[in-house]
Motif scaffolding. Structure first.
Motif, PDB file in Angstrom:
ATOM      1  N   ARG A  54     -10.857 -15.802  -8.829  1.00  0.00           N
ATOM      2  CA  ARG A  54     -10.883 -16.374  -7.604  1.00  0.00           C
ATOM      3  C   ARG A  54     -10.116 -17.699  -7.620  1.00  0.00           C
ATOM      4  O   ARG A  54      -9.646 -18.176  -8.752  1.00  0.00           O
ATOM      5  CB  ARG A  54     -12.217 -16.815  -7.309  1.00  0.00           C
ATOM      6  CG  ARG A  54     -12.981 -15.307  -6.939  1.00  0.00           C
ATOM      7  CD  ARG A  54     -14.184 -15.472  -5.960  1.00  0.00           C
ATOM      8  NE  ARG A  54     -15.204 -14.341  -5.962  1.00  0.00           N
ATOM      9  CZ  ARG A  54     -14.874 -13.363  -5.011  1.00  0.00           C
ATOM     10  NH1 ARG A  54     -13.896 -13.229  -4.080  1.00  0.00           N
ATOM     11  NH2 ARG A  54     -15.483 -12.137  -5.041  1.00  0.00           N
ATOM     12  N   LYS A 111     -15.802  -4.195  -5.092  1.00  0.00           N
ATOM     13  CA  LYS A 111     -15.491  -5.582  -5.064  1.00  0.00           C
ATOM     14  C   LYS A 111     -14.068  -5.937  -5.311  1.00  0.00           C
ATOM     15  O   LYS A 111     -13.454  -6.512  -4.428  1.00  0.00           O
ATOM     16  CB  LYS A 111     -16.262  -6.523  -5.835  1.00  0.00           C
ATOM     17  CG  LYS A 111     -16.185  -7.901  -6.034  1.00  0.00           C
ATOM     18  CD  LYS A 111     -16.715  -8.552  -6.916  1.00  0.00           C
ATOM     19  CE  LYS A 111     -16.381  -8.614  -8.385  1.00  0.00           C
ATOM     20  NZ  LYS A 111     -16.945  -9.421  -9.235  1.00  0.00           N
ATOM     21  N   TYR A 134     -11.456  -3.879  -5.194  1.00  0.00           N
ATOM     22  CA  TYR A 134     -10.655  -3.217  -4.025  1.00  0.00           C
ATOM     23  C   TYR A 134     -10.364  -3.684  -2.737  1.00  0.00           C
ATOM     24  O   TYR A 134      -9.397  -4.224  -2.338  1.00  0.00           O
ATOM     25  CB  TYR A 134     -11.158  -1.544  -3.665  1.00  0.00           C
ATOM     26  CG  TYR A 134     -10.476  -0.989  -2.795  1.00  0.00           C
ATOM     27  CD1 TYR A 134      -9.166  -0.400  -3.115  1.00  0.00           C
ATOM     28  CD2 TYR A 134     -10.730  -0.920  -1.546  1.00  0.00           C
ATOM     29  CE1 TYR A 134      -8.286   0.004  -2.215  1.00  0.00           C
ATOM     30  CE2 TYR A 134      -9.973  -0.248  -0.464  1.00  0.00           C
ATOM     31  CZ  TYR A 134      -8.824   0.273  -0.890  1.00  0.00           C
ATOM     32  OH  TYR A 134      -7.937   0.954   0.087  1.00  0.00           O
ATOM     33  N   ASP A 135     -11.762  -4.477  -2.413  1.00  0.00           N
ATOM     34  CA  ASP A 135     -11.775  -5.394  -1.301  1.00  0.00           C
ATOM     35  C   ASP A 135     -10.963  -6.718  -1.353  1.00  0.00           C
ATOM     36  O   ASP A 135     -10.166  -7.048  -0.627  1.00  0.00           O
ATOM     37  CB  ASP A 135     -13.115  -5.564  -0.723  1.00  0.00           C
ATOM     38  CG  ASP A 135     -14.043  -4.363  -0.447  1.00  0.00           C
ATOM     39  OD1 ASP A 135     -13.114  -3.433   0.107  1.00  0.00           O
ATOM     40  OD2 ASP A 135     -15.189  -4.590  -0.305  1.00  0.00           O
ATOM     41  N   TRP A 136     -11.288  -7.003  -2.565  1.00  0.00           N
ATOM     42  CA  TRP A 136     -10.236  -8.566  -2.949  1.00  0.00           C
ATOM     43  C   TRP A 136      -8.822  -8.270  -2.939  1.00  0.00           C
ATOM     44  O   TRP A 136      -8.198  -8.897  -2.179  1.00  0.00           O
ATOM     45  CB  TRP A 136     -10.905  -9.099  -4.299  1.00  0.00           C
ATOM     46  CG  TRP A 136     -10.225 -10.098  -4.732  1.00  0.00           C
ATOM     47  CD1 TRP A 136      -9.139  -9.913  -5.718  1.00  0.00           C
ATOM     48  CD2 TRP A 136     -10.125 -11.435  -4.361  1.00  0.00           C
ATOM     49  NE1 TRP A 136      -8.472 -11.128  -6.075  1.00  0.00           N
ATOM     50  CE2 TRP A 136      -9.302 -12.318  -5.013  1.00  0.00           C
ATOM     51  CE3 TRP A 136     -10.735 -12.096  -3.438  1.00  0.00           C
ATOM     52  CZ2 TRP A 136      -9.030 -13.585  -5.070  1.00  0.00           C
ATOM     53  CZ3 TRP A 136     -10.547 -13.590  -3.239  1.00  0.00           C
ATOM     54  CH2 TRP A 136      -9.882 -14.341  -3.911  1.00  0.00           C
ATOM     55  N   VAL A 176      -7.077  -5.722  -1.621  1.00  0.00           N
ATOM     56  CA  VAL A 176      -6.415  -5.505  -0.159  1.00  0.00           C
ATOM     57  C   VAL A 176      -6.297  -6.738   0.593  1.00  0.00           C
ATOM     58  O   VAL A 176      -5.065  -6.798   1.206  1.00  0.00           O
ATOM     59  CB  VAL A 176      -7.312  -4.392   0.439  1.00  0.00           C
ATOM     60  CG1 VAL A 176      -6.915  -4.302   1.780  1.00  0.00           C
ATOM     61  CG2 VAL A 176      -7.118  -3.025  -0.358  1.00  0.00           C
ATOM     62  N   ALA A 177      -7.254  -7.630   0.333  1.00  0.00           N
ATOM     63  CA  ALA A 177      -7.163  -8.713   1.327  1.00  0.00           C
ATOM     64  C   ALA A 177      -5.862  -9.581   0.678  1.00  0.00           C
ATOM     65  O   ALA A 177      -5.516 -10.409   1.603  1.00  0.00           O
ATOM     66  CB  ALA A 177      -8.370  -9.527   1.069  1.00  0.00           C
ATOM     67  N   GLN A 178      -5.530  -9.702  -0.338  1.00  0.00           N
ATOM     68  CA  GLN A 178      -4.569 -10.473  -0.793  1.00  0.00           C
ATOM     69  C   GLN A 178      -3.103  -9.890  -0.873  1.00  0.00           C
ATOM     70  O   GLN A 178      -2.170 -10.550  -0.915  1.00  0.00           O
ATOM     71  CB  GLN A 178      -4.897 -10.759  -2.415  1.00  0.00           C
ATOM     72  CG  GLN A 178      -6.091 -11.256  -2.957  1.00  0.00           C
ATOM     73  CD  GLN A 178      -6.779 -12.439  -1.942  1.00  0.00           C
ATOM     74  OE1 GLN A 178      -5.902 -13.367  -1.713  1.00  0.00           O
ATOM     75  NE2 GLN A 178      -8.108 -12.417  -1.605  1.00  0.00           N
ATOM     76  N   GLN A 216       1.892  -7.115   3.355  1.00  0.00           N
ATOM     77  CA  GLN A 216       2.108  -5.834   4.243  1.00  0.00           C
ATOM     78  C   GLN A 216       2.787  -4.715   3.289  1.00  0.00           C
ATOM     79  O   GLN A 216       2.690  -3.701   3.577  1.00  0.00           O
ATOM     80  CB  GLN A 216       2.802  -6.166   5.189  1.00  0.00           C
ATOM     81  CG  GLN A 216       2.136  -7.188   6.325  1.00  0.00           C
ATOM     82  CD  GLN A 216       1.283  -6.422   7.000  1.00  0.00           C
ATOM     83  OE1 GLN A 216       1.164  -5.325   7.441  1.00  0.00           O
ATOM     84  NE2 GLN A 216       0.017  -7.038   7.495  1.00  0.00           N
TER      85      GLN A 216
END
Lengths: 127, 362
Positions: free
Chosen positions: B91, B120, B122-124, B126-128, B131
């Protein structure tokens, strides 16, 4: 006729030998523990009440406690286990015995489970 | 065990008499014949592990390498096709989200993540991602079989279509083993030489059975021995030794933090921590008596509490208690005599050099 082995709900076995009682860990508990690598055992002369911690039993995975299945004084400790803790795995009912107690009341042994009852108890606990 | 998943090799484990336990949402083999015997088999010959619970996330798209690089403390943008690298992913604070392996394929990057962190991560990720880059969690389609130990590479070579023996450490090849398509990677988590084989889940049981049939000496190894092997080798375990509350610099993973000439998530915080110096450090220790220190036990020096055990177990190689502990900087020196509070009793221990076990060089 030989004495019959009895079992506690905390997974120790007890067998009467004359006026004393030999204590060890059940086959079921040993199977659950996996490889035993170290035991912290009490000194001879220690007075134990039923349910008191006898000592620690360390497997590779975790530490567990051994409990006194009956009240009594420790009159012998399995010294072999210091160098060969694996005896608990290899021969839990024989060479892997833990302590010998001088029971406060030999009748306490009769309050423990017979093997068939213990096996049912252990199977339910595992489920 | 409701809601607990099974790997493609579940039936193989049951048939082999494995003791199964829930682990990171999966029912996994903790041991087959016993942790100590399995551990020794890997150190002296070879053993096979089902690691199919591990997660695989595939990234694809324009600038995928640069996008991955920005997520990792270790440099990834310079990976060649066919190369793999270990890195923490942090992080902004420098706290570790996970530690993972990054594989560079011709047009894709594959991330191999800890099972417990899969959602956790995967979500992180994808958010970073920009496009232009997409992420796919392919964990359920991919099985992972590791073969580790001094005999492992020669054994796999004898069954493989590709040159495994000349494969450098942290490199991989796409080919086949026993005619089954797979990716063979010269990596591991045991301190031994060996490979990790990624295979489609639907061919995994066939591969596992074929490998077993091809050797009399291949031991099956559960997660219990995986833990003792990695700890002897000084390798960190997520959740014990590294967490979101620890940084790679504190964990002795400074070699994976490449700060010069690059910006990544967490680089500012890690640069500051590097400049200021860490306040604690993950150190290896060994017990002086037969006792075994377990996680969270306090490390003592005289009247002071100087740290806390992160990982602790029995070492089958050294026949004594070993572990890793976070120790305050001023006490974190190799050779120092300390004590561990084990259930209220003080037991002597000594801080030692990592790793405790280093494999004999051929």
């Amino acid at each position: 006729m030989g004495e019959e082995r009895r079992y506690s709900r905390s997974h120790e076995w007890v067998i009467r030998e004359g006026d004393s009682a030999r204590v060890g860990v059940s086959e079921f508990a040993v199977e659950q523990l996996g490889d035993v690598v170290y035991l912290e055992l009490p000194a001879v002369g220690k007075q134990l009440n039923r349910g008191d911690v006898i000592g620690d039993i360390e497997s590779v995975k975790a530490v567990s406690q051994l409990y006194a299945p009956i009240s009594g004084e420790v009159i012998a400790v399995n010294e072999e286990l210091e160098a060969h803790p694996e005896l608990v795995n290899e021969d839990p009912l024989g060479k892997g015995w833990i302590v010998v107690l001088q029971p406060v009341d030999l009748g306490d042994i009769d309050t423990l489970m017979f093997k068939a009852d213990y096996d049912r108890f252990a199977a339910e606990e595992q489920a | 065990m409701e809601g607990v998943k099974r790997t493609a090799l579940h039936e193989e484990h049951l048939a082999a008499g494995a003791k199964m336990v829930p682990f990171a949402g999966y029912e996994m083999p903790i041991e087959y014949q016993g942790i100590v015997a399995e551990h020794r088999a890997v150190r002296s010959s070879m053993g096979m592990f089902d690691l199919s619970h591990m997660g695989e996330i595939v990234l694809e798209g324009e600038d995928v390498l640069d996008a991955t690089d920005r997520l990792m403390t270790n440099e990834v943008r310079n990976l060649a096709v066919g190369q793999a690298r270990y890195s923490p992913m942090c992080r902004e604070s420098g706290g570790i989200i996970d530690d993972l392996l990054i594989y560079r394929f011709p047009t894709q990057v594959m991330l191999v993540v800890n099972a417990s962190n899969r959602a956790k991560d995967y979500d992180w990720i994808v958010a970073q991602l920009p496009q232009s880059v997409t992420a796919r969690d392919v964990s359920d389609d991919v099985a992972l079989i590791a073969i580790q130990g001094p005999d492992a590479v020669a054994f796999v070579q004898s069954l493989a279509s590709v040159d495994v023996e000349d494969l450098a450490s942290y490199h991989f090849l796409e080919g086949s083993v026993l005619g089954i398509p797979c990716t063979v990677s010269r990596t591991g988590y045991t301190g031994e030489d060996g490979v990790e084989i990624y295979v489609a889940s639907e061919r995994a049981a066939e591969l596992w059975r074929g490998l077993r049939a091809a050797s009399n000496t291949l031991a099956l190894v559960g997660l219990g021995a995986r833990d003792t092997l990695r700890l002897e080798a000084g390798l960190a375990l997520y959740g014990n030794d590294i967490t979101e509350e620890t940084t790679p610099l504190e964990a002795g993973l400074g070699w994976t933090v490449k700060l010069s000439d690059r910006q990544f998530i967490g680089s500012d915080a890690l640069q500051r921590q590097k400049d200021d110096g860490v306040s604690r450090r993950l150190m290896a220790f060994e017990m002086a008596d037969r006792a075994i220190a377990r996680p969270h036990a306090a490390m003592l020096s005289g009247d002071l509490t100087i740290g806390e055990v992160a990982s602790g177990t029995f070492s089958p190689t050294f026949s004594k208690g070993i572990g890793m502990a976070y120790i305050e900087r001023e006490h974190a020196t190799v050779g120092r005599e300390v004590e561990v509070d084990i259930r209220g009793q003080r037991h002597p221990a000594r801080i030692v050099k990592k790793p405790l076990y280093r494999r004999p060089q051929a």
